[in-house]
Design a protein around this motif. Structure first.
Motif, PDB file in Angstrom:
ATOM      1  N   GLU A   1       0.803  -1.232   0.000  1.00 58.66           N
ATOM      2  CA  GLU A   1       0.000   0.000   0.000  1.00 58.66           C
ATOM      3  C   GLU A   1       0.835   1.281   0.000  1.00 58.66           C
ATOM      4  O   GLU A   1       0.295   2.379   0.144  1.00 58.66           O
ATOM      5  N   GLY A   2       2.161   1.130  -0.143  1.00 53.58           N
ATOM      6  CA  GLY A   2       3.035   2.303   0.030  1.00 53.58           C
ATOM      7  C   GLY A   2       3.321   3.117  -1.217  1.00 53.58           C
ATOM      8  O   GLY A   2       3.977   4.153  -1.129  1.00 53.58           O
ATOM      9  N   ASN A   3       2.848   2.669  -2.391  1.00 48.37           N
ATOM     10  CA  ASN A   3       3.185   3.353  -3.633  1.00 48.37           C
ATOM     11  C   ASN A   3       2.339   4.589  -3.921  1.00 48.37           C
ATOM     12  O   ASN A   3       1.775   4.739  -4.995  1.00 48.37           O
ATOM     13  N   ASN A   4       2.229   5.457  -2.924  1.00 50.53           N
ATOM     14  CA  ASN A   4       1.619   6.760  -3.180  1.00 50.53           C
ATOM     15  C   ASN A   4       2.354   7.754  -2.293  1.00 50.53           C
ATOM     16  O   ASN A   4       3.063   7.353  -1.368  1.00 50.53           O
ATOM     17  N   THR A   5       2.196   9.045  -2.579  1.00 56.55           N
ATOM     18  CA  THR A   5       3.027  10.026  -1.886  1.00 56.55           C
ATOM     19  C   THR A   5       2.818  10.044  -0.378  1.00 56.55           C
ATOM     20  O   THR A   5       3.748  10.309   0.380  1.00 56.55           O
ATOM     21  N   SER A   6       1.612   9.710   0.103  1.00 53.29           N
ATOM     22  CA  SER A   6       1.429   9.658   1.565  1.00 53.29           C
ATOM     23  C   SER A   6       2.232   8.498   2.144  1.00 53.29           C
ATOM     24  O   SER A   6       2.502   8.463   3.338  1.00 53.29           O
ATOM     25  N   GLY A   7       2.590   7.544   1.295  1.00 51.76           N
ATOM     26  CA  GLY A   7       3.465   6.456   1.719  1.00 51.76           C
ATOM     27  C   GLY A   7       2.783   5.331   2.463  1.00 51.76           C
ATOM     28  O   GLY A   7       3.446   4.432   2.970  1.00 51.76           O
ATOM     29  N   SER A   8       1.456   5.356   2.548  1.00 50.85           N
ATOM     30  CA  SER A   8       0.777   4.285   3.275  1.00 50.85           C
ATOM     31  C   SER A   8      -0.669   4.128   2.823  1.00 50.85           C
ATOM     32  O   SER A   8      -1.162   4.866   1.965  1.00 50.85           O
ATOM     33  N   HIS A   9      -1.344   3.170   3.465  1.00 50.84           N
ATOM     34  CA  HIS A   9      -2.753   2.879   3.182  1.00 50.84           C
ATOM     35  C   HIS A   9      -3.688   4.005   3.628  1.00 50.84           C
ATOM     36  O   HIS A   9      -4.865   4.009   3.271  1.00 50.84           O
ATOM     37  N   LYS A  10      -3.190   4.962   4.393  1.00 51.48           N
ATOM     38  CA  LYS A  10      -4.059   5.995   4.981  1.00 51.48           C
ATOM     39  C   LYS A  10      -4.866   6.747   3.922  1.00 51.48           C
ATOM     40  O   LYS A  10      -5.969   7.233   4.203  1.00 51.48           O
ATOM     41  N   LEU A  11      -4.309   6.848   2.722  1.00 51.76           N
ATOM     42  CA  LEU A  11      -4.973   7.607   1.663  1.00 51.76           C
ATOM     43  C   LEU A  11      -6.343   7.022   1.282  1.00 51.76           C
ATOM     44  O   LEU A  11      -7.229   7.755   0.829  1.00 51.76           O
ATOM     45  N   ASN A  12      -6.509   5.702   1.480  1.00 54.10           N
ATOM     46  CA  ASN A  12      -7.801   5.072   1.143  1.00 54.10           C
ATOM     47  C   ASN A  12      -8.951   5.694   1.918  1.00 54.10           C
ATOM     48  O   ASN A  12     -10.028   5.925   1.364  1.00 54.10           O
ATOM     49  N   SER A  13      -8.731   5.944   3.207  1.00 57.35           N
ATOM     50  CA  SER A  13      -9.802   6.527   4.010  1.00 57.35           C
ATOM     51  C   SER A  13      -9.826   8.046   3.884  1.00 57.35           C
ATOM     52  O   SER A  13     -10.903   8.657   3.905  1.00 57.35           O
ATOM     53  N   ALA A  14      -8.661   8.658   3.731  1.00 58.23           N
ATOM     54  CA  ALA A  14      -8.614  10.112   3.547  1.00 58.23           C
ATOM     55  C   ALA A  14      -9.444  10.508   2.328  1.00 58.23           C
ATOM     56  O   ALA A  14     -10.184  11.500   2.352  1.00 58.23           O
ATOM     57  N   ALA A  15      -9.341   9.719   1.259  1.00 57.76           N
ATOM     58  CA  ALA A  15     -10.092   9.983   0.028  1.00 57.76           C
ATOM     59  C   ALA A  15     -11.592  10.005   0.326  1.00 57.76           C
ATOM     60  O   ALA A  15     -12.308  10.935  -0.073  1.00 57.76           O
ATOM     61  N   ALA A  16     -12.059   8.985   1.034  1.00 55.93           N
ATOM     62  CA  ALA A  16     -13.489   8.884   1.326  1.00 55.93           C
ATOM     63  C   ALA A  16     -13.934  10.021   2.240  1.00 55.93           C
ATOM     64  O   ALA A  16     -14.966  10.663   2.011  1.00 55.93           O
ATOM     65  N   GLN A  17     -13.150  10.293   3.269  1.00 55.69           N
ATOM     66  CA  GLN A  17     -13.557  11.310   4.233  1.00 55.69           C
ATOM     67  C   GLN A  17     -13.564  12.704   3.606  1.00 55.69           C
ATOM     68  O   GLN A  17     -14.452  13.516   3.883  1.00 55.69           O
ATOM     69  N   ALA A  18     -12.589  12.985   2.760  1.00 58.98           N
ATOM     70  CA  ALA A  18     -12.553  14.290   2.090  1.00 58.98           C
ATOM     71  C   ALA A  18     -13.736  14.404   1.125  1.00 58.98           C
ATOM     72  O   ALA A  18     -14.404  15.448   1.054  1.00 58.98           O
ATOM     73  N   TYR A  19     -14.013  13.333   0.409  1.00 61.53           N
ATOM     74  CA  TYR A  19     -15.124  13.367  -0.547  1.00 61.53           C
ATOM     75  C   TYR A  19     -16.455  13.667   0.150  1.00 61.53           C
ATOM     76  O   TYR A  19     -17.213  14.544  -0.279  1.00 61.53           O
ATOM     77  N   TYR A  20     -16.742  12.928   1.226  1.00 57.68           N
ATOM     78  CA  TYR A  20     -18.030  13.121   1.908  1.00 57.68           C
ATOM     79  C   TYR A  20     -18.132  14.516   2.533  1.00 57.68           C
ATOM     80  O   TYR A  20     -19.221  15.100   2.593  1.00 57.68           O
ATOM     81  N   ALA A  21     -17.004  15.046   2.988  1.00 54.84           N
ATOM     82  CA  ALA A  21     -17.012  16.402   3.532  1.00 54.84           C
ATOM     83  C   ALA A  21     -17.351  17.405   2.435  1.00 54.84           C
ATOM     84  O   ALA A  21     -18.147  18.333   2.628  1.00 54.84           O
ATOM     85  N   LYS A  22     -16.751  17.215   1.269  1.00 52.08           N
ATOM     86  CA  LYS A  22     -17.007  18.109   0.138  1.00 52.08           C
ATOM     87  C   LYS A  22     -18.464  18.001  -0.296  1.00 52.08           C
ATOM     88  O   LYS A  22     -19.123  19.011  -0.550  1.00 52.08           O
ATOM     89  N   LYS A  23     -18.950  16.760  -0.357  1.00 52.56           N
ATOM     90  CA  LYS A  23     -20.313  16.507  -0.813  1.00 52.56           C
ATOM     91  C   LYS A  23     -21.336  17.165   0.119  1.00 52.56           C
ATOM     92  O   LYS A  23     -22.404  17.601  -0.298  1.00 52.56           O
ATOM     93  N   GLN A  24     -20.967  17.237   1.414  1.00 49.51           N
ATOM     94  CA  GLN A  24     -21.862  17.845   2.394  1.00 49.51           C
ATOM     95  C   GLN A  24     -21.815  19.375   2.302  1.00 49.51           C
ATOM     96  O   GLN A  24     -22.499  20.068   3.043  1.00 49.51           O
ATOM     97  N   GLY A  25     -20.976  19.888   1.416  1.00 48.95           N
ATOM     98  CA  GLY A  25     -20.873  21.325   1.242  1.00 48.95           C
ATOM     99  C   GLY A  25     -20.008  22.012   2.279  1.00 48.95           C
ATOM    100  O   GLY A  25     -20.084  23.226   2.466  1.00 48.95           O
ATOM    101  N   LEU A  26     -19.170  21.228   2.961  1.00 44.09           N
ATOM    102  CA  LEU A  26     -18.306  21.827   3.983  1.00 44.09           C
ATOM    103  C   LEU A  26     -17.170  22.615   3.347  1.00 44.09           C
ATOM    104  O   LEU A  26     -16.818  22.410   2.186  1.00 44.09           O
ATOM    105  N   LYS A  27     -16.616  23.520   4.147  1.00 44.46           N
ATOM    106  CA  LYS A  27     -15.463  24.297   3.671  1.00 44.46           C
ATOM    107  C   LYS A  27     -14.176  23.521   3.855  1.00 44.46           C
ATOM    108  O   LYS A  27     -13.254  23.599   3.047  1.00 44.46           O
TER     109      LYS A  27
END
Lengths: 455, 455
Positions: free
Chosen positions: B104-130
């Motif tokens: 899971e390390g082949n991305n700039t964050s260097g770990s699997h963490k990006l999988n959940s960051a992607a989802a959490q950022a998306y849902y925040a954006k979708k909710q119209g948050l800043k």
């Protein structure tokens, strides 16, 4: 919709390196012995380099060299590298251009350097050698060589420029983790090092000095040879795997690039990327615009001269005919350490001289601006070196936006910037400065170019 | 011969997250409001977290959650991750075991963490948050969130533990390059930060304090929510993409693992990797040995208690029933920063309590020894966290060597160690030390566990 990332299968990976020289009507000029001004013979070179690599270095005619199975097996631990469609960058730029990049940074060395390190370590092992020596500046090449030597079971001695050794301890630790012996250069382990230390106590060293120490360490030790990570014909040969993979992947997608872009320091990255495409161009089968992107602070192509010159500041290496700023040129302390070389691959120099490729030069601040745009859009934090290619790509893509042309651009993303964060910090803080050599600087650099051989 | 690396095609990528809880007969215990000792309601949680994420957090019954197309598109910039056959490690160990790892390390964050960051950022954006706020220690989660926020166009405020902010400036610069605002915690930008600074001038901060500041920054700002990178049910749900990809890739190869291994800090990496396999086990379709590898210095599973406890030292978070060393436990300064958490995912805690998985604990020196063996054989420089899984894998593979069994081992290589080179330096220098808490230390840690609810 076409995939974001295209990976070849292992069965589709190149089985042969492609030797671009075989398709050049006018060959790159031979290396000369600075004493006799005669072409270097295999025998002379074999004192320093592995025999098989000397053959590859001197062979201008064999079109394909089979990649030994052992090297292909090792490649499978980090290749194929992905061909990526930069959908997000296209969207951010609002360009009709289609942008692809071949990403070579997904391995621990962080760059394409591992492609040639693998081959050089393998041939050294096959020759029954105990080990190899090399120099490293920023550390990418040293890291790659350490990894390959750990894999093939070879001793690895790296002379690391002292300022880097002290300021970039992390690269050093990667090399040590792979079992390499890393020595700060200049050191008291070689005669040339001792001499330099006596003359300049407290010096931070230079790449030229590290090369001299690495060569001495190789030729004075039983069972050792010296290896080098760029500039040489053999290195471009090994790096042809980048271009061969990219070519096949694009073929599978049914896409033909209009423009191919790569950054240029010693030339191994661009030389490898363009190899099969330039072959088609040389054989008159296809036409491509090919662009080398270099730093304005070290502009070998755009402001250098096509002359015979030493490859190193220590003048222990043979003479190579190349676009050069002169072995006396002192590149400014920009962050793209891998592009701070006064000369250029003889193959690319000859192609450039024949008008078969173009070159552009950029200042580092604009390069980091491009890097930031790319990182935010595509996720990958690019190396400062590779970001020169990104900058050139963005420029071409914006031209397409203006003209409405749907050109296909392929660029080489040669590495990641994970070990270049001091540079990003300067950029983020707004304290990054640019350096452009004056005409006087350039004149000084050329002052030590040796007398040229008669044509 | 089977390939070294198996990549799914984009068409084969998961379209749904798999919610392991749906297949658990006895569900993980609910989060409790520490004031009322009643289960936290959606309404209470929505003040802190995005609405869609609260739904995912509380839903123990829905088996599959569709992955929105926008997240799937973003995943394509760094997924699929490769399933790698560790041929070289097998050879070095001389084991008949077949070893696979999901990298899971082949991305700039260097770990699997990006999988959940992607989802959490998306849902925040979708909710119209800043924007969103979070804390980060070593910086992997903060980096991942910064990247995802840059992609989805969201403001990102990261409170970084002050000692890390000062000692790990490179992680900080990655976050800044992606546009995040990074604040050293404790800071004077929050009330809780000011209070702590007044009480402990010159403190280097702690994760507990950074959490408190991030939560305050979210709830006191219009249009902001707080996000967290591990422990929570929603995070394990997002991380199920790791296991789903691995399961499908192994299926394509016709291989069934006997043993599945991952490192455990908060549990998101192991929880994601095992999700579909544990599902089969829970449904009685297949059986697997599942092993969590944790640091001996922070042994939540192997020496902790299954109790309701605060997830943070600041005691601002709800109570979770989990294997815990107590919110008063101070983990030793080992280098696997991502594993220095006193508690554990409630899902994994419940599975462990039911005897559906095992756990082992390792000291860091033996973990780095395993990391070095792996790096030299397989090329990849592993994160100290992930190296706990490597150590467990090597141990199991050597048992196979002794018994002659050809077991199939799958382990999770959750990240790379490029930002952990001070740790490697200590290991290379032979100055690394181990820490094992005494029984007294453990008793102290549990001293602040709140009174338990009645069963």
């Amino acid at each position: 919709m076409e995939n974001y990332r295209t990976y070849l299968t292992e069965e589709e990976l190149p089985t042969h390196y492609y030797n671009l020289r075989a398709d050049m009507e006018k060959k790159p000029a031979p290396l000369l012995n600075p004493g006799t001004m005669q072409p270097m013979t295999a025998e002379e070179l074999e004192g320093v380099f592995c025999s098989e690599l000397v053959k590859q270095e001197l062979d201008n005619d064999t079109r394909f060299f089979e990649i030994p199975e052992e090297i292909r097996d090792y490649y499978k631990t980090f290749r194929p590298s992905p061909l990526v469609r930069a959908y997000n960058l296209e969207k951010v730029l609002g360009t009709p251009a289609k942008i692809y990049f071949k990403f070579e940074g997904n391995n621990t060395s962080g760059s394409h350097k591992l492609n040639s390190a693998a081959a050089q370590a393998y041939y050294a092992k096959k020759q029954g050698l105990k080990g190899v020596t090399t120099e490293t500046g920023a550390g990418q090449w040293g890291t790659a060589l350490s990894m390959a030597c750990a894999y093939f079971g070879l001793d690895c001695k790296v002379f690391m420029v002292k300022t880097s050794y002290e300021q970039k301890p992390f690269r050093r630790e990667v090399m040590r983790t792979y079992g390499a012996e890393v020595t700060a250069s200049p050191s008291d382990t070689t005669e040339v090092g001792k001499k330099i230390l006596a003359e300049f106590p407290g010096t931070g060293g230079s790449l030229g000095c590290a090369i001299s120490e690495a060569v001495e360490a190789a030729v004075t030790r039983e069972g050792y040879r010296y290896v080098l990570g760029s500039v040489l014909n053999q290195v471009l040969l090994h790096q042809s795997v980048i271009g061969l993979e990219a070519h096949k992947a694009l073929e599978k997608l049914g896409v033909t690039p209009d423009i191919i872009i790569g950054c240029t320091g010693g030339g191994s990255n661009l030389g490898g990327l363009i190899a099969p495409f330039m072959g088609e161009k040389l054989r008159g089968e296809k036409d491509y615009r090919i662009i080398g992107a270099e730093p304005a602070s070290c502009p070998s192509f755009t402001r250098g001269k096509y002359l015979y010159d030493f490859c190193d500041t220590g003048k222990v290496c043979p003479l190579a005919k190349m676009y050069t700023l002169g072995n006396g040129f002192m590149p400014s302390p920009i962050h793209a350490g891998g592009l701070r070389f006064h000369g250029m691959s003889t193959i690319l120099s000859e192609l450039y001289d024949q008008g078969l490729m173009e070159a552009v030069a950029y200042e580092q601040t604009e390069v980091f601006e491009a890097a930031e745009v790319f990182a935010r859009a595509e996720g990958i934090l690019p190396a400062p070196e590779s970001s020169h290619a990104i900058k050139a790509t963005i420029d071409e893509a914006l031209k397409c936006k203006e003209s409405g042309e749907e050109k296909v651009i392929l660029f080489g993303l040669s590495g990641t910037g994970y070990f270049d964060l001091l540079a990003y910090q300067q950029f983020n803080d707004g304290t990054m400065t640019d350096y452009i050599p004056t005409d006087e600087d350039l004149a000084k650099g050329l002052a030590f170019v040796p007398p040229q051989p008669e044509e």
